[in-house]
Write an enzyme that holds these catalytic residues in place. Sequence first.
Site, PDB file in Angstrom:
ATOM      1  CE  LYS A 120      -3.916   1.937   2.633  1.00 21.14           C
ATOM      2  NZ  LYS A 120      -4.802   1.694   3.803  1.00 21.14           N
ATOM      3  CB  SER A 132      -8.052   0.374   5.509  1.00 17.80           C
ATOM      4  OG  SER A 132      -8.646   1.598   5.836  1.00 17.80           O
ATOM      5  CB  SER A 151      -8.028   3.493   2.724  1.00 20.70           C
ATOM      6  OG  SER A 151      -7.152   2.915   3.682  1.00 20.70           O
TER       7      SER A 151
END
Length: 440
Positions: free
Chosen positions: A37, A136, A112
């Site tokens: 990420k 997330s 996210s």
Amino acid sequence: MKDLLAKLSKLNDKYSMFTTITADKDAGDSKFLFSAKDGLTSKDMETKCGSRILEGYRPVFDATAIAKMREAGGKLIGKTNMDEFGFGSFSTNSPFGVPKNPYDLERSCGGSSGGAACAASVIEYHVALGVSTGGSVCCPASFCGVYGLVPTYGRVSRYGVIDNGNSLDKVGLLSSCPFQIAKFLPIISGKDPKDPTSCCQPELEIKGKKIKSVAVPENALDGLSKDVRSGFNASLDTLRGMGIDVEMITMPSLKYAIPAYYIIETSEASTNLASYVGMRYGRQDGDLSLKFDDYFNYFRTEYFGDETKRRIILGTYARMAGLRDRYYSKSLRVRLHIISSYKEILKEHDAVLTPTMPFVSPRFDEISNMSPVESYSADRLTVPPNLTGMPHMSVPCGYDGNGMPMGMQIVTDHWQEDRLLTFAKEWGAVFDVRRPEVPL
């Protein structure tokens, strides 16, 4: 591996799952490929954390989780797309394109860590590093039909995580294969002197402990879509067929999780974001003839997105003199109450089980019509375990009439990741995962 690296850019043109892709197309002596990420620092790739304010930022160090994956022989192929600073449930708050769900390009990957879940879904046997604050990892895992593990807070070092909420952020793993998650969790886990919160953890033991009983909070099943309710009920029948005892319970404390979480998260986030003023990291192209306050205000107004500004305002308000005890301190007490609720249930059961999300991945036009409160409320099932710091995992559990995946979330007591990994392997043997059609 070489074929994948060669086709990665073309694949990304379709799904927008990466913000940065490796320029080195040679896998070399790499034992495996992985992604991370964009909220995890990497010294050989730009790290933007989904924000224009960090464009051009090239860290001089790796996040510990990335460093450990490299040390194990892995090659970082790219940084995955995300909501700006992790603020969002649908990865639509990114200025670098919006990742598209591999099952339906008109739908969200979740957030996210949306790009990470997309990569885990479209690249076979791929493992992606994600970061979870309030859902997330599990949210996008559910929407993209993959497994997503969030370890106990402190199990994996947070060094190199661009913080959203310091007391909430946890580095996790996403993959379409539960065995991949079981393989790589021990690699990224362990004590790290660079992160004191990781230094009190017990040893990670993988002994194959099974989950024999689960508690399902009845109040967590309110407000589910028809398809999710049907898929979850079918999964409960499958669990019973596996010999797992399923008991319906009440857990009133769950309703307090969302308000407590957003007070804590925005308070911590607004403090963390104070360092982004266009003078140290990323973009530094402001008018230096301006006074500091004017420069500061211009830069943050220009390069922060709307959701980021909203959370800064909310968090700053909650921490103001005269309001701190009313909001922030009270939320911390609510967090302790929710932890106690889980602990009481886990005295009698091995895990707490709920659907991961109350609906399957929504279309982008549906998301655009959601108010901020509706968007925040979508996380009502993923927020509670994140608030407690307990390990939890989303596993695929069904598909709706349009073939969109859904997940169920299983939560165990602190440091009990072994039970989750064992359950995921057993579940993978009885549940038939449908992979999306991907042009590789």
